[in-house]
Design an enzyme around this catalytic site. Structure first.
Site, PDB file in Angstrom:
ATOM      1  N   SER A 297      43.075  33.391  64.241  1.00 28.29           N
ATOM      2  CA  SER A 297      42.795  32.033  63.748  1.00 28.29           C
ATOM      3  C   SER A 297      43.214  31.833  62.298  1.00 28.29           C
ATOM      4  O   SER A 297      42.380  31.661  61.397  1.00 28.29           O
ATOM      5  CB  SER A 297      41.323  31.726  63.959  1.00 28.29           C
ATOM      6  OG  SER A 297      41.025  31.925  65.313  1.00 28.29           O
TER       7      SER A 297
ATOM      8  N   ARG B  18      35.994  40.609  67.398  1.00 30.86           N
ATOM      9  CA  ARG B  18      35.424  40.917  68.716  1.00 30.86           C
ATOM     10  C   ARG B  18      36.494  41.370  69.695  1.00 30.86           C
ATOM     11  O   ARG B  18      37.642  40.926  69.632  1.00 30.86           O
ATOM     12  CB  ARG B  18      34.727  39.682  69.292  1.00 30.86           C
ATOM     13  CG  ARG B  18      33.557  39.220  68.450  1.00 30.86           C
ATOM     14  CD  ARG B  18      32.886  38.030  69.063  1.00 30.86           C
ATOM     15  NE  ARG B  18      33.854  37.022  69.418  1.00 30.86           N
ATOM     16  CZ  ARG B  18      33.698  36.148  70.405  1.00 30.86           C
ATOM     17  NH1 ARG B  18      32.606  36.176  71.140  1.00 30.86           N
ATOM     18  NH2 ARG B  18      34.616  35.258  70.667  1.00 30.86           N
TER      19      ARG B  18
ATOM     20  N   ASP C  80      41.956  29.672  67.365  1.00 35.06           N
ATOM     21  CA  ASP C  80      40.622  29.400  67.928  1.00 35.06           C
ATOM     22  C   ASP C  80      40.474  27.951  68.414  1.00 35.06           C
ATOM     23  O   ASP C  80      39.746  27.681  69.382  1.00 35.06           O
ATOM     24  CB  ASP C  80      39.492  29.768  66.950  1.00 35.06           C
ATOM     25  CG  ASP C  80      39.677  29.176  65.557  1.00 35.06           C
ATOM     26  OD1 ASP C  80      40.693  28.496  65.313  1.00 35.06           O
ATOM     27  OD2 ASP C  80      38.798  29.418  64.703  1.00 35.06           O
TER      28      ASP C  80
HETATM   29  C1  GLC Z   1      41.375  28.155  59.064  1.00 26.85           C
HETATM   30  C2  GLC Z   1      42.620  28.683  59.742  1.00 26.85           C
HETATM   31  C3  GLC Z   1      42.829  28.023  61.098  1.00 26.85           C
HETATM   32  C4  GLC Z   1      41.557  28.126  61.933  1.00 26.85           C
HETATM   33  C5  GLC Z   1      40.383  27.552  61.151  1.00 26.85           C
HETATM   34  C6  GLC Z   1      39.076  27.671  61.926  1.00 26.85           C
HETATM   35  O1  GLC Z   1      41.581  26.826  58.705  1.00 26.85           O
HETATM   36  O2  GLC Z   1      43.739  28.481  58.900  1.00 26.85           O
HETATM   37  O3  GLC Z   1      43.898  28.620  61.781  1.00 26.85           O
HETATM   38  O4  GLC Z   1      41.727  27.450  63.139  1.00 26.85           O
HETATM   39  O5  GLC Z   1      40.257  28.243  59.925  1.00 26.85           O
HETATM   40  O6  GLC Z   1      38.735  28.990  62.195  1.00 26.85           O
END
Ligand code: GLC
Length: 448
Positions: free
Chosen positions: A138, A77, A192
């Protein structure tokens, strides 16, 4: 109890985790947390506990227009966010990331991101302005500062070559430069979980934990600097920093093998990141449906389900989506409307009522185990930070759409946490977008 039900119970037995087991899980995770934070052990630690360089929660004075990019969930996004104290306005463009790009080269991925960004700015008539940008990325990253993040490894079905070990902010800047029609000013990169913590803290001053139970699972929390031996930044007040735990990797050293089932081993075996993020593979939306599907296959092969006959979809890896678990568990007792709708999508039209009941039970066992494991992990944080009251900001598709996940968590966290440490769970309003803008705003304010 029918013979079939007895056989089902045997297969599902190991999905029920007693409080003793969950307390053991919590104690093990605390050990991993401490390893990750320790100067001596963090190099070999499985739970990485990355300092994020975000040192404070928003104070409500954050203002201005910001861009945010959000990569790492179901979609990519681009967002344009207007912050003004409590108010905020947000425009949100969603772009798909095709599988070919998720598994292609890093250059292709970042070119795609730059193209989507350019497209969005054109739509908004913003190509001539260089707004401060927050990048929600993330995945596990080692940060050197607020605008530098080195990807340690991919998770959640991404596997773009040439990105691991590189600074993703740099890769983004290069891609934007290659494209040439817009300029960016990336002032912060966030996970995130951090975005979720920040966006909830903006409304609720007690928020110190950010949790995601979506495609992946992870949490972050505010830690005192004195506990972070790996900290390389300054020691000025506030003497604290948000730690991105990356708890998805809990168990990668084998410490959770005592509770992993044969289905967990199978799911790991066919995954892109085999042997990695084993805790995540028992919990998150990317894998939960696949765990359930493998149980259905086992039960059908044993002749307990669908009279032993399976459709092609049921026999295909990832053919049973995690959102079907939420649908099926939304059926009230004795009613199978949603379950039959799912079965139709799965190519089975002649299921018996008993088949439907068995499916519901499988889904409930798999999702309850996930909720209980997350609860043990949240309790570990609450017991570690020892605050009288903590708000936990939460986001992610599993938490949001599963009919009982929140209730299961609330109850189990309470059972596993010291009664002196009260908590509440708060659903985040678009942490990945708004949270990134808030981190960007705090960064801009601090520089000023
Ligand atoms: C995975 C990623 C992490 C993220 C999580 C939720 O575990 O490694 O960085 O926060 O997914 O999206």
């Amino acid at each position: 109890m029918t013979e079939s039900r007895k056989k089902v119970d045997v297969v599902l037995k190991d999905f029920i985790l007693s409080d003793d087991v969950l307390l053991k899980v919590s104690a093990l995770l605390l050990q991993e947390f401490n390893n990750g934070l320790s100067a001596q052990n963090h190099k070999t630690a499985t739970v990485k506990m990355f300092p994020t360089f975000v040192r404070d929660v928003p104070d409500g004075s954050e203002q201005g227009k910001f861009l945010a990019l959000d990569l790492g969930g179901t979609n990519f996004r681009v967002l344009c966010i207007d912050l003004d104290g409590d108010q905020f306005n947000m425009i949100n463009e969603i772009y798909e990331i095709p599988q070919s790009i998720m598994l292609g080269s890093g250059e292709q991925l970042f070119d795609h991101i730059a193209e989507c960004l350019g497209h969005c700015l054109e739509q908004l008539g913003l190509t001539h302005r260089t707004l401060p940008l927050g990048f929600t990325f993330s995945f596990p990253c080692l940060q050197k500062g607020l605008t530098s993040a080195i990807l340690v490894n991919w998770t959640k079905g991404f596997n773009c070559c040439g990105v691991q070990g590189k600074d993703v902010v740099q890769l983004l800047r290069e891609a934007v430069k290659r494209r040439g029609n817009v300029d960016i000013d990336c002032v912060a990169i966030v996970n995130d979980t951090t975005g979720t913590l920040m966006s909830c803290a903006h409304k609720n001053k007690d928020c110190r934990v950010g949790l995601i139970v979506g495609t992946g699972t992870n949490a972050c929390y505010m830690e005192r600097l004195e506990n972070v031996e790996t900290w390389t930044g300054d020691n000025n007040p506030p003497k604290q920093v948000i730690i991105n735990t990356e708890w998805g990797a809990f168990g990668d050293n084998g410490c959770l093998n005592f509770l992993r089932t044969e289905y967990d081993y199978q799911v790991d075996e066919i995954s892109l990141n085999k042997g990695k993020h084993l805790f995540e593979k028992m919990i998150s939306g990317m894998y939960m449906g696949e765990v359930a599907r493998r149980i259905f296959v086992k039960l059908a092969n044993d002749g307990v389900l669908f009279k032993g006959k399976l459709s092609e979809k049921f026999n295909t890896a990832y053919g049973f989506k995690t959102k079907y678990i939420s649908n099926i568990e939304s059926d009230p007792r004795q009613k199978n409307t949603e379950t039959r709708t799912v079965l139709e999508k799965m190519g089975i039209s002649d299921a018996s009522d008993e088949d439907c009941e068995i499916m519901k039970l499988v889904c409930a066992r798999v999702s309850t185990r996930a909720a209980h494991l997350v609860s043990a992990a949240v309790a570990t944080i609450l017991n570690k930070i020892k605050r009288n009251h903590t708000t936990v900001g939460v986001d992610g598709s599993v938490y949001r759409y599963h009919p009982h996940f929140r209730d299961l968590m609330e109850k189990k966290i309470e059972e596993l946490t010291d009664p002196n440490y009260k908590f509440e769970l708060m659903l985040s309003e678009d942490g990945s977008g708004r949270g990134a803008a808030l981190v960007a705003a705090v960064a801009v304010r601090t520089v000023k």
